[in-house]
Design an enzyme around this catalytic site. Structure first.
Site, PDB file in Angstrom:
ATOM      1  N   CYS A 253       0.851  -1.175   0.000  1.00 25.91           N
ATOM      2  CA  CYS A 253       0.000   0.000   0.000  1.00 25.91           C
ATOM      3  C   CYS A 253       0.897   1.239   0.000  1.00 25.91           C
ATOM      4  O   CYS A 253       1.973   1.242   0.579  1.00 25.91           O
ATOM      5  CB  CYS A 253      -0.944   0.111   1.195  1.00 25.91           C
ATOM      6  SG  CYS A 253      -2.052  -1.270   1.374  1.00 25.91           S
TER       7      CYS A 253
ATOM      8  N   ARG B 193       3.746  -0.325  -4.954  1.00 27.41           N
ATOM      9  CA  ARG B 193       3.510  -0.849  -3.607  1.00 27.41           C
ATOM     10  C   ARG B 193       2.191  -1.611  -3.502  1.00 27.41           C
ATOM     11  O   ARG B 193       1.887  -2.203  -2.468  1.00 27.41           O
ATOM     12  CB  ARG B 193       3.502   0.293  -2.591  1.00 27.41           C
ATOM     13  CG  ARG B 193       4.784   1.077  -2.535  1.00 27.41           C
ATOM     14  CD  ARG B 193       4.681   2.214  -1.567  1.00 27.41           C
ATOM     15  NE  ARG B 193       4.605   1.753  -0.199  1.00 27.41           N
ATOM     16  CZ  ARG B 193       5.639   1.531   0.592  1.00 27.41           C
ATOM     17  NH1 ARG B 193       6.849   1.761   0.136  1.00 27.41           N
ATOM     18  NH2 ARG B 193       5.489   1.110   1.820  1.00 27.41           N
TER      19      ARG B 193
ATOM     20  N   TRP C  29      -2.771  -2.675  -1.575  1.00 23.76           N
ATOM     21  CA  TRP C  29      -2.487  -4.103  -1.770  1.00 23.76           C
ATOM     22  C   TRP C  29      -3.305  -4.805  -0.696  1.00 23.76           C
ATOM     23  O   TRP C  29      -3.078  -4.615   0.491  1.00 23.76           O
ATOM     24  CB  TRP C  29      -0.997  -4.393  -1.602  1.00 23.76           C
ATOM     25  CG  TRP C  29      -0.646  -5.806  -1.979  1.00 23.76           C
ATOM     26  CD1 TRP C  29      -0.414  -6.276  -3.230  1.00 23.76           C
ATOM     27  CD2 TRP C  29      -0.482  -6.911  -1.099  1.00 23.76           C
ATOM     28  NE1 TRP C  29      -0.120  -7.617  -3.191  1.00 23.76           N
ATOM     29  CE2 TRP C  29      -0.152  -8.040  -1.892  1.00 23.76           C
ATOM     30  CE3 TRP C  29      -0.573  -7.087   0.284  1.00 23.76           C
ATOM     31  CZ2 TRP C  29       0.083  -9.299  -1.363  1.00 23.76           C
ATOM     32  CZ3 TRP C  29      -0.338  -8.353   0.817  1.00 23.76           C
ATOM     33  CH2 TRP C  29      -0.018  -9.443  -0.003  1.00 23.76           C
TER      34      TRP C  29
ATOM     35  N   ASN D 259      -1.741   2.432   5.754  1.00 28.86           N
ATOM     36  CA  ASN D 259      -0.895   1.371   5.220  1.00 28.86           C
ATOM     37  C   ASN D 259      -0.408   0.559   6.404  1.00 28.86           C
ATOM     38  O   ASN D 259       0.232   1.103   7.297  1.00 28.86           O
ATOM     39  CB  ASN D 259       0.288   2.013   4.471  1.00 28.86           C
ATOM     40  CG  ASN D 259       1.359   1.010   4.106  1.00 28.86           C
ATOM     41  OD1 ASN D 259       1.096  -0.184   4.045  1.00 28.86           O
ATOM     42  ND2 ASN D 259       2.563   1.488   3.856  1.00 28.86           N
ATOM     43  N   GLY D 260      -0.729  -0.734   6.437  1.00 25.49           N
ATOM     44  CA  GLY D 260      -0.283  -1.585   7.538  1.00 25.49           C
ATOM     45  C   GLY D 260      -1.376  -2.551   7.941  1.00 25.49           C
ATOM     46  O   GLY D 260      -2.373  -2.716   7.229  1.00 25.49           O
TER      47      GLY D 260
ATOM     48  N   GLU E 249      16.412 -18.455  -8.971  1.00 28.36           N
ATOM     49  CA  GLU E 249      16.082 -17.064  -9.284  1.00 28.36           C
ATOM     50  C   GLU E 249      15.439 -16.965 -10.674  1.00 28.36           C
ATOM     51  O   GLU E 249      14.467 -16.223 -10.868  1.00 28.36           O
ATOM     52  CB  GLU E 249      17.345 -16.193  -9.188  1.00 28.36           C
ATOM     53  CG  GLU E 249      17.183 -14.755  -9.623  1.00 28.36           C
ATOM     54  CD  GLU E 249      16.038 -14.007  -8.935  1.00 28.36           C
ATOM     55  OE1 GLU E 249      15.488 -14.487  -7.926  1.00 28.36           O
ATOM     56  OE2 GLU E 249      15.661 -12.930  -9.451  1.00 28.36           O
TER      57      GLU E 249
ATOM     58  N   LYS F 228      11.668 -15.433 -11.450  1.00 33.11           N
ATOM     59  CA  LYS F 228      11.461 -14.326 -12.389  1.00 33.11           C
ATOM     60  C   LYS F 228      10.422 -14.708 -13.436  1.00 33.11           C
ATOM     61  O   LYS F 228       9.506 -13.958 -13.729  1.00 33.11           O
ATOM     62  CB  LYS F 228      12.804 -13.991 -13.053  1.00 33.11           C
ATOM     63  CG  LYS F 228      13.053 -12.592 -13.355  1.00 33.11           C
ATOM     64  CD  LYS F 228      13.405 -11.678 -12.196  1.00 33.11           C
ATOM     65  CE  LYS F 228      12.733 -11.949 -10.896  1.00 33.11           C
ATOM     66  NZ  LYS F 228      13.299 -11.458  -9.718  1.00 33.11           N
TER      67      LYS F 228
ATOM     68  N   GLU G  68       6.767 -15.141 -11.858  1.00 32.22           N
ATOM     69  CA  GLU G  68       6.071 -13.976 -11.301  1.00 32.22           C
ATOM     70  C   GLU G  68       5.566 -13.013 -12.365  1.00 32.22           C
ATOM     71  O   GLU G  68       4.602 -12.296 -12.129  1.00 32.22           O
ATOM     72  CB  GLU G  68       6.901 -13.263 -10.222  1.00 32.22           C
ATOM     73  CG  GLU G  68       8.046 -12.413 -10.676  1.00 32.22           C
ATOM     74  CD  GLU G  68       8.699 -11.640  -9.516  1.00 32.22           C
ATOM     75  OE1 GLU G  68       9.909 -11.493  -9.531  1.00 32.22           O
ATOM     76  OE2 GLU G  68       7.986 -11.182  -8.596  1.00 32.22           O
TER      77      GLU G  68
ATOM     78  N   HIS H  48      13.833 -38.021  -8.883  1.00 36.51           N
ATOM     79  CA  HIS H  48      13.268 -38.530  -7.619  1.00 36.51           C
ATOM     80  C   HIS H  48      11.799 -38.151  -7.458  1.00 36.51           C
ATOM     81  O   HIS H  48      11.266 -38.208  -6.356  1.00 36.51           O
ATOM     82  CB  HIS H  48      14.110 -38.032  -6.438  1.00 36.51           C
ATOM     83  CG  HIS H  48      15.503 -38.559  -6.468  1.00 36.51           C
ATOM     84  ND1 HIS H  48      15.808 -39.875  -6.181  1.00 36.51           N
ATOM     85  CD2 HIS H  48      16.680 -37.980  -6.813  1.00 36.51           C
ATOM     86  CE1 HIS H  48      17.114 -40.075  -6.324  1.00 36.51           C
ATOM     87  NE2 HIS H  48      17.655 -38.937  -6.714  1.00 36.51           N
TER      88      HIS H  48
ATOM     89  N   LYS I 213       5.662  -4.442  -4.572  1.00 39.73           N
ATOM     90  CA  LYS I 213       7.126  -4.370  -4.554  1.00 39.73           C
ATOM     91  C   LYS I 213       7.693  -4.531  -3.147  1.00 39.73           C
ATOM     92  O   LYS I 213       8.623  -5.272  -2.928  1.00 39.73           O
ATOM     93  CB  LYS I 213       7.547  -3.013  -5.132  1.00 39.73           C
ATOM     94  CG  LYS I 213       9.040  -2.799  -5.197  1.00 39.73           C
ATOM     95  CD  LYS I 213       9.640  -3.591  -6.319  1.00 39.73           C
ATOM     96  CE  LYS I 213      11.144  -3.444  -6.408  1.00 39.73           C
ATOM     97  NZ  LYS I 213      11.739  -4.544  -7.159  1.00 39.73           N
TER      98      LYS I 213
HETATM   99  O1  M6R Z   1      12.791  -5.871  -0.721  1.00 37.14           O
HETATM  100  P1  M6R Z   1      13.217  -7.300  -0.560  1.00 37.14           P
HETATM  101  O2  M6R Z   1      14.450  -7.613  -1.321  1.00 37.14           O
HETATM  102  O3  M6R Z   1      13.355  -7.700   0.882  1.00 37.14           O
HETATM  103  O4  M6R Z   1      12.039  -8.151  -1.168  1.00 37.14           O
HETATM  104  C1  M6R Z   1      12.072  -9.548  -1.112  1.00 37.14           C
HETATM  105  C2  M6R Z   1      11.084 -10.155  -2.060  1.00 37.14           C
HETATM  106  O5  M6R Z   1       9.792  -9.728  -1.764  1.00 37.14           O
HETATM  107  C3  M6R Z   1      11.406  -9.783  -3.512  1.00 37.14           C
HETATM  108  O6  M6R Z   1      12.701 -10.146  -3.856  1.00 37.14           O
HETATM  109  C4  M6R Z   1      10.413 -10.497  -4.462  1.00 37.14           C
HETATM  110  O7  M6R Z   1      10.622 -11.863  -4.420  1.00 37.14           O
HETATM  111  C5  M6R Z   1      10.542  -9.947  -5.874  1.00 37.14           C
HETATM  112  N1  M6R Z   1       9.244  -9.671  -6.411  1.00 37.14           N
HETATM  113  C6  M6R Z   1      11.206 -10.882  -6.810  1.00 37.14           C
HETATM  114  O8  M6R Z   1      11.296 -10.389  -8.090  1.00 37.14           O
END
Ligand code: M6R
Length: 595
Positions: free
Chosen positions: A2, A27, A75, A101-102, A472, A476, A479, A495, A590
């Site tokens: 948020c 956010r 969010w 926000n929270g 990783e 990517k 998501e 396995h 984010k």
């Molecule tokens: O701000 P941070 O690096 O702590 O965030 C961690 C994850 O939320 C962040 O890396 C998330 O997995 C990304 N969307 C990946 O692309």
């Protein structure tokens, strides 16, 4: 999660708040809303809409004069994304308006204790705050009613509160969720992130937890919950509009991928002197050397960078390391050695799962280092020491440049601790060049996207460092393309998971390490025999003529991170092919400030 923005002053507050919300949309983008003071009618107008700020803009009346507004981009946590759950929320009496926000943890108890006679229209915890202020204001001044509310609520909040009977001030409060006050010639702008202040403010104040404030266009009063003044420092706002704009790129993600060579060079400049020696505070290095074991704690992409870090420390320094998913360690009584060293990695520096572990570490007096992209962040404040990754603002929800920057800083730190005789600067100079070669030849990678057409699932496979790169790469791809993707240790497929391979399932092998080259190829062949459609990313001395992408030569420990750059571009082009919103994938935000 948020984003909130408020403005009071002389400028067009509606415009400042909406533009600010657009910058904070990363956010959360489930819904958006704004409360605007209509000076002609001397009343607040509220506009809310499900979805993006662009939807909200369609219904906002831009024709009347205003210099006071608050807004929110959501969010969803409590309650589904819909109009009714959108902020701002209003008290039953219609006197108070709030954006929040929270997460308020004790909202049910508060309803039972105080708010029996109140009606709740939404499923949000925020409606409890606004009605609680209203309830307390029946017997207390507004200021006291808000402070009593703040003392009563448990949880995290950044709050902007309007008392419609006093239209010259915004009340604010902050606990465990970021909130900044920006000052400029046109008044005061309040926001979750500096980005929303750019263009309007010359300086800003970072609010501490448990701060209550009264903001007028020309006066800011910050108090604790007992009403005692808090003295604050202002910082100059150095961020510029070009730092947070797309600069002719179609998406922030592509811009951020392309920025990576420059970022590696910026990190080198900041961490090496002209003799090519590493400049890192001796205390950090000594604390690490003297510790018994290093624990890395992070989430998502940052956690994948931590895996690379573990490899660097174990190989350069020969020290035991463990990587923890922050949200797991937060609720686990893990066996920790007597003299541990904790390294927290986070792009935002605001990730609630990490913060929750940091608080446990503080109780146990463990030494902590935070490696973040945000100089003034909650995690930096909590840690004993910080290291900056110098990636610049990362706006795309899918993290790319922060990952590469984290890996580079971890390699430098590990090398400093190992007191390596030969400088790794040359390795990193070469790495920057190699990343540049990859981003400059991205059209080759773009061509691979068709191989994912119609795919329901995909697998990245590799061993050792290439396995960490696969994790990783898979995150990517899934998501932003919404193709279910797993990063798998190639030897582990047989396995069980190999049962999921069907005709045409893309299986992408990352092969950059000499000792695992042939065995990973053999595991890939096992999937091809079951119908997989293979893609191979290899490096020069491990390549075969039919491999799809051959990455430039770099030192062996940086080959797998280099392969990740290829996979960032694969994810980008597949998401684009699937017609997805690359920078703002569904269901995500984010900065993940809730557990
Ligand atoms: O701000 P941070 O690096 O702590 O965030 C961690 C994850 O939320 C962040 O890396 C998330 O997995 C990304 N969307 C990946 O692309």
């Amino acid at each position: 999660m948020c984003g909130i923005v408020g403005h009071i002053g002389n400028g067009d507050a509606r415009d400042i708040v909406i533009k600010g919300l657009e910058k904070l949309e990363y956010r959360g983008y489930d819904s958006a809303g704004i409360a605007v003071l209509n000076h002609a009618k001397n009343k607040f107008e509220i506009y809310k809409r499900e979805g993006r700020i662009s939807n909200l803009k369609e219904i906002v009346d831009f024709d009347y004069e205003t210099s006071f507004a608050i807004g929110h981009t959501r969010w969803a946590t409590h309650g589904k994304p819909c109009y009714t759950n959108s902020h701002p929320h209003m008290s039953n009496s219609t006197r108070f308006i709030v954006v929040h926000n929270g997460v308020i943890e004790n909202y049910k108890e508060l309803i039972e204790k105080y708010l029996g006679g109140y009606k709740f229209n939404s499923e949000t915890d925020t409606e409890v705050i606004v009605n609680l202020i209203d309830y307390f204001s029946k017997s207390l001044s507004v200021e006291e009613a808000i402070r009593k509310t703040l003392i009563s609520v448990e949880g995290s909040y950044a709050l902007l509160i309007i008392d419609t009977e006093n239209k010259d001030k915004i009340y604010i409060a902050k606990n465990k969720t970021p909130l900044l006050l920006g000052q400029g010639k046109d008044g005061v702008t309040i926001a979750s992130d500096t980005m929303a202040l750019v263009g309007y403010c010359e300086s800003y104040i970072i609010l501490e937890d448990k701060t209550f404030g009264i903001v007028k266009k020309d006066k800011i009063s910050l108090l604790d919950y007992l009403g005692m003044p808090i003295y604050y420092k202002t910082k100059p706002l150095s961020m510029k509009t070009e730092d947070i704009s797309k600069n002719n790129y179609p998406h922030f993600m592509l811009k951020e991928i392309d920025e990576q060579p420059g970022i590696i060079r910026r990190i080198i400049q900041n961490y090496f002197n002209i003799e090519n020696e590493i400049i890192i505070n001796d205390k950090i290095v000594e604390d690490i050397i003297n510790s018994e074991k290093i624990y890395f704690v992070a989430c998502g992409t940052s956690m994948h960078a931590a895996h690379m870090g573990k490899y660097f420390f174990e190989n350069f320094l020969k020290k035991h390391c463990e990587v923890f998913i922050a949200s797991e360690l937060a609720y686990q009584d893990a066996l920790i050695v007597n003299n541990p060293y904790f390294i927290f990695i986070s792009q935002s520096g605001e990730t609630a799962d990490c913060i929750s572990v940091m608080k446990k570490c503080i109780e146990r007096k463990h030494k902590m280092l935070a490696i973040t992209n945000q100089e003034s962040s909650s995690m930096n404040n909590l840690a004993n020491d910080n290291l900056n990754i110098y990636a610049g603002k990362e706006i795309s929800v899918a993290s790319t440049k922060a990952y590469i920057a984290q890996v580079v800083v971890l390699a430098i730190l590990a090398s400093a601790c190992a007191k390596k005789k030969t400088s790794i600067k040359q390795d990193l100079d070469r790495f920057a060049l190699a990343v540049e070669e990859i981003v400059n030849s991205k059209h080759n990678i773009e061509e691979l996207a068709v191989k994912f057409e119609g795919a329901k699932s995909a697998f990245y496979i590799g061993r050792g460092l290439d396995y960490y790169a696969s994790l990783e790469a898979a995150l990517k791809l899934k998501e932003i393309s919404y193709i279910h993707t797993e990063g798998y240790a190639s030897g582990e497929l047989k396995h069980g998971t190999i049962a999921l391979i069907e005709e045409g399932t893309p299986v992408i092998a990352i092969i950059t390490q000499n000792h695992t080259n042939m065995i990973t190829r053999s595991n890939l062949t096992e999937t091809i025999s079951r119908g997989a459609s293979p893609i191979i990313i290899s490096n020069h001395n491990n390549s075969q003529t039919t491999d799809d992408i051959i990455i430039p030569d770099v030192v062996s420990y940086l080959r797998s991170p280099l392969a990740v750059v290829v996979t960032q571009l694969i994810a980008y082009y597949v998401a684009l092919m699937n017609g997805n919103d690359v920078d703002k994938p569904k269901n995500l935000a984010k900065s993940v400030t809730v557990e």
